[in-house]
Design a protein around this motif. Structure first.
Motif, PDB file in Angstrom:
ATOM      1  N   LEU A 501      -2.291  -1.481 -22.573  1.00 23.35           N
ATOM      2  CA  LEU A 501      -2.610  -1.754 -21.179  1.00 23.35           C
ATOM      3  C   LEU A 501      -1.848  -2.987 -20.703  1.00 23.35           C
ATOM      4  CD1 LEU A 501      -4.345  -1.426 -18.627  1.00 23.35           C
ATOM      5  CD2 LEU A 501      -6.177  -2.656 -19.796  1.00 23.35           C
ATOM      6  N   VAL A 522      -1.910   4.375 -16.919  1.00 22.75           N
ATOM      7  CA  VAL A 522      -2.654   3.595 -17.918  1.00 22.75           C
ATOM      8  C   VAL A 522      -3.908   2.991 -17.312  1.00 22.75           C
ATOM      9  CG1 VAL A 522      -1.551   1.324 -17.705  1.00 22.75           C
ATOM     10  CG2 VAL A 522      -2.349   2.111 -19.921  1.00 22.75           C
ATOM     11  N   ALA A 526      -7.606   3.640 -18.692  1.00 21.23           N
ATOM     12  CA  ALA A 526      -8.441   2.541 -19.168  1.00 21.23           C
ATOM     13  C   ALA A 526      -9.744   2.462 -18.401  1.00 21.23           C
ATOM     14  CB  ALA A 526      -7.675   1.220 -19.051  1.00 21.23           C
ATOM     15  N   GLY A 539      -8.973  -3.347 -17.511  1.00 23.72           N
ATOM     16  CA  GLY A 539      -8.261  -2.437 -16.611  1.00 23.72           C
ATOM     17  C   GLY A 539      -8.553  -2.775 -15.159  1.00 23.72           C
TER      18      GLY A 539
END
Lengths: 1023, 443
Positions: A501, A522, A526, A539
């Protein structure tokens, strides 16, 4: 005839061919058969039967049913049989307490036997039968045995007291056995002494506060004498006991060391290690400039090296201890690198420990050799060892900068071997090397990327991803590489997910145009598809950050990283000190304090190294005084020999009381009250949320040392144990990898720092605000309401002139500064038979021109056994003469009987004047102006205050904090002090959170005062 | 302190179990078996912590000795005790084996009762123990004998009993050294040290006071400085055939049997003692400077393609030509995938031992300043294994009749004031043996 034959056979072959038959598996009905045999008339058959019983017992069969039958065999004059029965009794008595009583009579009778071996056997066994009812019967025989004429019986009885204490501690105390045991320490037989010491040490462990062992110079002397005479085991007991003693001063410490050092040549490694423990501990008290200190250091190395030629198990114990010793005193073994080279057929546990020590000893001087070795190790068979060796190469690179390049090329060679775990390990360490030397070795990235596919361990994958993200701008296909990981995102471990991440966010910030899709992918993985709260939170943070303010995001995510430190997985200092006190024991093997693995009260007591004392340093001695059981501080004032010619001028002085009277001493309460008011008012005005100021109770006696904060180290050691990976760098995979608290604006980080942020802004205060009373306002601002200054430090009163030397007049006293007036506070006691009158006092010339500002106010005659307290105001306008030590003061006191002389040392802090706060600009200029030669550095050990508390404490003694800076978790306090004679002292105090050792640098145009000022710091901070 | 002591056979069956402390239960016996003896992995530490209980173990052939505790004991002491326990057992019944332990389990229990009291080690000198732990009972002793036993067991000279008599007073001194070497392929000494032992067999009457002297640099230098002539130069026992002409050696460190007065050594560096009767180890020492390395190994390994290795090893002896080294053995490791080996050697016999993955080259005798050579062709099976062969070092064994450290015995004086024999009447023998310890050359 048959049994006789068998007997002959037994005798003939010894018992060689016979005993093993008892181990053969038995059939059913065995117990029944045994019962019959035990009750047989034939002695030999009985004995055979008991042997069978013992054999069954050994292999774990329950033969307790035979209890009465076996006990019946006890009454015998065959010692071998008796011992076997005793063995049975010890095992089963507890499960059959009622029947065990049957045995008591025999024991009591045996304790009276003419044969000392039988007496000892009886008392030894009886102590092992843990049945309450039996212990009552044990007391009388034990009492007799403790005073037995035969040393063999006494030494056995001594241990028996410990056994009894384990069963019934109260009984032992009530029966007075402890006193008898203490008497045995003076026994003429060394083995009795040793066992008594062992028993007492064990009992003392379960009574942490009792003064059972009562170690004092006399008893220590006895122990040291016995040390030369007793068995190797006894020597260990005695040395381990000695290690608990705290000598009163450096001289005593040295003399004990001198008598312990011969033990370093003992063939028994445990004796050697216990001796090392005593020396390591007592060495702490020796002044470093002492010749003996360096001699001792030299003497320690050879025996430690010799331990490495012992059997492997002992080598292991020795290596674990050497690991501690190397951390505490690296100088001892710094030239002995070679002996830690791994031998091909060392057991793996020895190899791993040696490797650890090699890294600790690695330095520029030996790095070439070390690297060559490590490279060899990396090709060995044992996976753990190879991994550790690879990791060690990385650590060398970080530790010794000159070697970094070679280390990197060695690691690249190893990567070329393509051995899976070697490659992974190498990548993990290369990441750390990148962190340490940014922008230097990135050329190897290409090689690393080639191995991307072979990485299957989370740590290596995470490291590789970090590298890709960090250097995304240099890797053309960074997006492809990271994308390839993304496919199996949910199968990765958290460590890898978090790293991925972050890496993709970094990539996005560096190459926003091509990677927008990737980053969205991503972020949604996440935040939406993950159950892991850490991952989700991170995230969301990124998402929010990127969407609100990309520029800020860039600043946060791509911030410059702090460098990683060189020395890794060092044991935290307080734990290290404690472990040094446990050299040779299990604690030193586990590198954990005993409380971490011992149950119950035993071993919970934390041991500490003694504080260093020197005969020359006096002011900070009270601490040691209390530690050594309230004995007088070492640096007690020396008595000046009467009619000493250096005092000629004093003798001729007129001793008549001066007519001028000094200002009446204002009471402290008033002063404190005033400050409190001020402080409280201000605090509420400022609306600070910190706790309301409080005035700590003020006493003239030193407060007991604050309890040691529980060390958070257990987890730390566990950490190093289980997971080497985390130790080399700040946690790269933790959520805040790129923004440690310090960068995010340290103040938010932790609550103690709340005030610090506050303090940074108003650091420049108008000088006019520095009101003479305690420096009130300005400092309150600076300190951010952490608490009130606690007032000047006043050392406890000590005896300056003992009654013996002064015909019954005893003077004790101290110095204080109250409301800007220096006071000499005296207690005069008349211990003579006659009344004392006509007191007068006079000082010799001294370094700071101290002189009495008025007469000694003893108006009424002092009767026998009477005590009077007086304070004598002092001025600083008297004649000046430099003294050695600087703060020495020679005093003459006259009464109707005679004139007496003594000298004492005053804390220089009482000369610190109230207007000692320098302006910030002036401070800077002055600091630069004073030549560096005048700077001296000191260490203040074991101070558990945070910087704000320290600063407010110092404030009380007119040591003013001018500014504070926080750099990498280290607080730097800049302070100024003005002495009564106008000398300025500037100081920089460095406080590292979590580290109890402060570093202080003092700059002054008259550098000779630095030592005294340092002593004041220490005294103030520690009281 | 030690809470219990267990002895197991290789299968993990308990042969001896003695519990000294209440905190150790029967389950400890099983815990050790399950977690250590039966553990799948190789032993990673001689100290194991299982459920807050610590286990110390040593292995003798296939016998496990384990000491158990729940306290913070002196770990070094526990291991020293376990070794001592092995020594005591060996002194009583020879090799520590399952059979011997089973045959003597009563004796072992008796010993354990005597030398470990409540987990505290007591006098464990076999000399003393054998006077009263005999397996024959001690009924017949007179009162004097009894008190003599107890005073010896607890006394200052616990290792020797009074009243020993020999018709011929004799003593044997063996200087046994093992020389250790780690050399790089280029012939650079990476590390080298000698660990030596002085083993003495004494058959002396009474309570003799002995004084031992060797060419210790510190003593010699001190004597030289003071201008004192070597008082015992005449009774020099040295000259055991060492090749070196040097006068004194620098001893890094030494340790002594408990009979030696350590404080005297510390202050005067003189070694004085009342010896135990019979054989014992007087001292151990270590030197690292000016070691005579009796052999030099020069390896040459060449990889010819992926399936062939050529190895050539030269050994050179480096001592007086008049001396003979014995039992020379050179062990040249071969890769695991070796399929065949052809060896040619000039001297001795060489064989490829597949089970040991090595070529073993044996030479019975070799004089000093000689040189010998072996060459071998090793054929390898092709493998997929990417990992390179680790190339373990070439190791060597030998025995030479001198002390590689250069140590020489200068004197051993015996004084017994009560009996009428003097130093001159004692027959003294000195022997020097140098053996290889770990003597390795990397290739």
């Amino acid at each position: 005839m048959e049994w006789a034959n068998q007997l002959c056979e037994n005798r003939q072959f010894g018992s060689k061919m016979t005993d093993s038959k008892y181990f053969t598996t038995t059939k059913k009905g065995e117990i029944f058969e045994l019962k019959a045999e035990l009750n047989s008339d034939k002695k030999e058959k009985k004995k055979e039967a008991v042997k069978k019983v013992i054999a069954s017992m050994t292999v774990g069969k329950d033969v307790s049913a035979l209890f009465p039958d076996v006990v019946n065999c006890m009454q015998t004059d065959n010692l071998e049989l008796k011992k076997l029965v005793y063995l049975y009794l010890m095992n089963y008595a507890k499960s059959q307490p009622d029947m065990a009583i049957m045995a008591v009579n025999t024991f009591v009778k045996d304790c009276e036997d003419a044969n000392p071996l039988i007496r000892a056997l009886a008392v030894r066994t009886m102590g092992c039968i843990r049945v309450d009812k039996i212990t009552e019967y044990l007391c009388e025989p034990l009492r007799k045995c403790l005073k037995d004429e035969d040393p063999y019986v006494r030494k056995t009885a001594a241990v028996c007291v410990a056994k009894l204490h384990d069963i019934n501690a109260q009984l032992v105390e009530d029966q007075g056995f402890l006193d008898t045991l203490k008497d045995l320490i003076s026994d003429s037989n060394p083995m009795v002494v040793a066992n008594a010491v062992a028993a007492l040490s064990e009992i003392a462990e379960s009574h942490p506060n009792s003064n059972l062992l009562d170690l004092n110079p006399q008893s220590i002397n006895k122990l040291l004498t016995a040390l030369n005479e007793c068995t190797e085991w006894g020597q260990i007991f005695i040395l381990d006991c000695l290690a608990n003693y705290t000598p009163r001063d450096d001289r005593e410490s040295q003399s004990i060391c001198e008598r312990v050092t011969p033990r370093l040549s003992h063939a028994n490694s445990a004796v050697v290690l216990s001796a090392v423990k005593v020396l390591m501990k007592f060495m702490e008290m020796l002044p470093k400039d002492l010749d003996y200190y360096s001699t001792l250091l030299k003497k320690l190395a050879p025996p430690l090296v010799t331990l490495l030629s012992a059997e492997p198990e002992l080598q292991y114990v020795a290596l674990r201890n050497i690991n501690l010793i190397v951390q505490k005193r690296p100088e001892i073994l710094k030239h002995e690198m070679k002996v830690f080279f791994v031998k091909y057929n060392d057991p793996i546990y020895v190899k791993l420990e040696k490797l650890d020590i090699m890294i600790r000893l690695a330095s520029q001087a030996n790095i070439a050799q070390v690297l060559a070795e490590l490279k060899e190790y990396a090709t060995e068979v044992d996976v753990d060892f190879v991994r550790k060796a690879v990791r060690a190469i990385g650590r060398c690179a970080i530790k010794v900068e000159q070697s970094a390049e070679r280390c990197v090329s060695t690691l690249l060679d190893l990567i070329q071997t393509k051995v899976n775990y070697v490659v992974q390990e190498a990548i993990v360490v290369i990441k750390d090397i990148f962190r340490k030397y940014p922008n230097k070795y990135e050329s190897v990235i290409a090689t690393l990327c080639e191995n991307l596919d072979s990485l299957d361990e989370p740590e290596a994958r995470a490291a590789m991803i970090w590298i890709v993200g960090e250097y995304a701008e240099r890797i053309d296909n960074a997006d492809e590489l990271l994308e390839s990981f993304l496919e199996g995102f949910h199968d990765e471990s958290t460590q890898v997910q978090l790293q991925l991440l972050t890496a993709i966010v970094k990539l996005f910030l560096k190459k926003p145009t091509e990677t927008q899709e990737l980053v969205q992918q991503v972020l949604s993985l996440a935040t939406q598809d993950s159950d892991n709260p850490d991952l989700r939170d991170r995230g969301y943070i990124y998402w929010r950050l990127l969407s609100t303010d990309p520029v800020a995001a860039k600043e946060v995510v791509l911030a410059e990283k702090p460098l990683i430190s060189e020395e890794t997985d060092l044991i935290e200092p307080t734990l290290l000190e404690e472990l040094i006190c446990h050299i040779g024991t299990l604690a030193s093997v586990y590198h954990k304090p005993p409380s971490a693995f011992v149950e119950g009260s035993r071993g919970v007591m934390h041991k500490r190294l003694p504080a260093r004392t020197g005969s020359g340093e006096s002011t900070e001695s009270p601490d040691v005084g209390t530690a050594a059981g309230g004995s007088a501080p070492e640096a007690a004032p020396s008595i000046i020999p009467s009619q000493g010619d250096l005092l000629g001028d004093l003798l001729n002085l007129d001793m008549a009381p001066p007519t001028t009277s000094g200002p009446p001493p204002p009471t402290t309460g008033m002063q404190m009250g005033g400050m409190d008011l001020l402080g409280g008012g201000l605090d509420s005005l400022m609306g600070d949320e910190s706790e309301p100021p409080h005035v700590p109770p003020r006493t003239d006696t030193p407060r007991s040392p604050s309890p040691q904060p529980p060390s958070p180290v257990y987890t730390h050691t566990d950490y190093t144990y289980t997971d080497y990976s985390h130790t080399d760098s700040p946690p790269d995979h933790s959520p805040t990898e790129h923004s440690p608290p310090a960068e995010l604006g340290g103040d938010i980080g932790g609550s103690p720092a709340m005030g610090a942020g506050f303090g940074a802004a108003p650091a420049v205060m108008p000088a006019s605000l520095n009101a003479p009373v305690g420096g009130g306002l300005g400092d309150l601002f600076d300190l951010g309401g952490v608490g009130m200054p606690m007032g000047a430090y006043i050392p406890p009163k000590i005896v300056w002139l003992p009654a013996m030397k002064a015909k019954g007049l005893e003077i004790s006293g101290t110095f204080a500064r109250r409301a800007g007036v220096i006071q000499m506070e005296l207690i005069l006691t008349n211990k003579a038979m006659s009344v004392m009158t006509d007191f007068a006092i006079q000082f010799n010339r001294n370094s700071f021109g101290l002189a009495p500002a008025g007469p000694l106010q003893v108006l009424t005659p002092l009767g026998p056994n009477q005590t009077i307290e007086v304070s004598l105001p002092l001025s600083t306008v008297g004649p000046v003469m430099k003294m050695d030590p600087l703060n020495n003061l020679q005093v003459a006191v006259k009464n109707n009987i005679d004139v007496f002389y003594f000298s004492c040392q005053y804390p220089i802090s009482m000369l610190f004047v109230e207007d000692g706060k320098m302006e910030r600009q002036v401070f800077l200029a002055t600091w630069k102006d004073i030549p560096n030669d005048n700077e001296s550095q000191f260490q203040i050990k074991d101070c558990h205050l945070n910087s704000d508390a320290a600063s407010s404490k110092l404030q009380g003694s007119n040591i003013f904090t001018i500014a504070k800076r926080t750099v990498e978790g280290q607080d730097m306090l800049y302070m100024s002090i003005k002495l009564s004679n106008g000398i300025w002292v500037l100081a920089e105090l460095r406080v590292q959170a979590g580290n109890p050792n402060y570093t202080i640098s003092l700059k002054c145009r008259a550098p000779e005062v630095s030592q005294c000022v340092f002593q004041c710091y220490e005294a103030v901070l520690k009281n | 302190m030690i809470g219990g002591l267990f002895i197991y056979n290789h299968k993990g069956e308990v042969l001896i179990s003695r519990v000294y402390r209440d905190d150790i239960g029967r389950n400890a016996v099983d815990a050790f078996r399950v977690n250590v003896i039966h553990a799948r992995q190789q032993v990673r530490s001689p100290v194991t912590n299982i459920a807050r209980t610590s286990f110390f173990h040593v292995k003798r052939s296939n016998i496990w000795l384990a000491a158990v505790t729940k306290q913070n004991v002196n770990a070094a002491m526990v291991f020293e005790f376990l070794y001592k326990m092995c020594d005591v057992m060996a002194a009583y019944f020879g090799k520590v084996s399952e059979e011997n332990i089973k045959n003597n389990f009563v004796l072992i229990y008796e010993l354990l009762d005597e030398i470990l009291d409540f987990g505290y080690p007591q006098n464990s000198e076999t000399g003393a123990l054998k006077t009263f732990i005999t397996q024959q009972g001690i009924k017949g002793q007179t009162k004097e004998e009894q008190s003599q036993i107890t005073s010896q067991v607890t006394g200052q000279i616990g290792w020797r009993r009074e009243g020993i008599k020999y018709r011929r007073n004799e003593l044997f001194l063996d200087v046994l050294e093992s020389v250790n070497l780690l050399m790089s392929p280029q012939g650079q000494v990476l590390s080298a040290h000698v660990s030596g032992r002085v083993v003495m067999k004494s058959y002396l009457s009474g309570m003799p006071e002995c004084k031992f002297g060797m060419n210790d640099k510190i003593v010699i230098d001190k004597a030289g400085k003071g201008g004192v002539t070597d008082e015992v130069g005449k009774s020099d026992l040295g000259g055991g055939g060492s090749t070196s002409g040097k006068q004194s050696i620098a001893i890094d460190d030494c340790t002594f049997n408990q009979c030696v007065r350590l404080s005297k050594f510390d202050s005067e560096r003189s070694i004085s003692f009342i010896p135990p009767d019979g054989e014992y180890e007087l001292m151990r020492y270590r030197t690292t400077k000016d070691i005579i390395l009796p052999f030099r190994v020069i390896p040459l390994v060449r990889e010819v393609g992926r399936t062939k290795l050529e190895v050539k090893v030269v050994i050179k002896s480096n001592f007086k030509p008049s001396l003979l080294a014995q039992k020379i053995e050179v062990r040249i490791p071969t890769p695991l995938n070796t399929s065949g080996v052809q060896v040619i050697c000039m001297k001795g016999k060489a064989k490829y031992k597949a089970s040991e993955n090595a070529i073993v080259w044996k030479i019975k005798r070799m004089a000093g300043m000689k040189e010998s050579q072996i060459s071998a062709e090793i054929e390898l099976l092709p493998t997929n294994d990417k990992k390179k062969w680790a190339r373990p070092p070439i190791s060597m064994n030998f025995e030479v009749p001198f002390a590689p450290s250069g140590l020489k015995v200068r004197y051993l004086k015996v004084f017994e004031s009560k009996l009428n024999y003097s130093d001159h009447d004692v027959v003294k023998w000195v022997r020097y043996i140098g053996r290889s310890g770990i003597y390795e050359t990397r290739c």
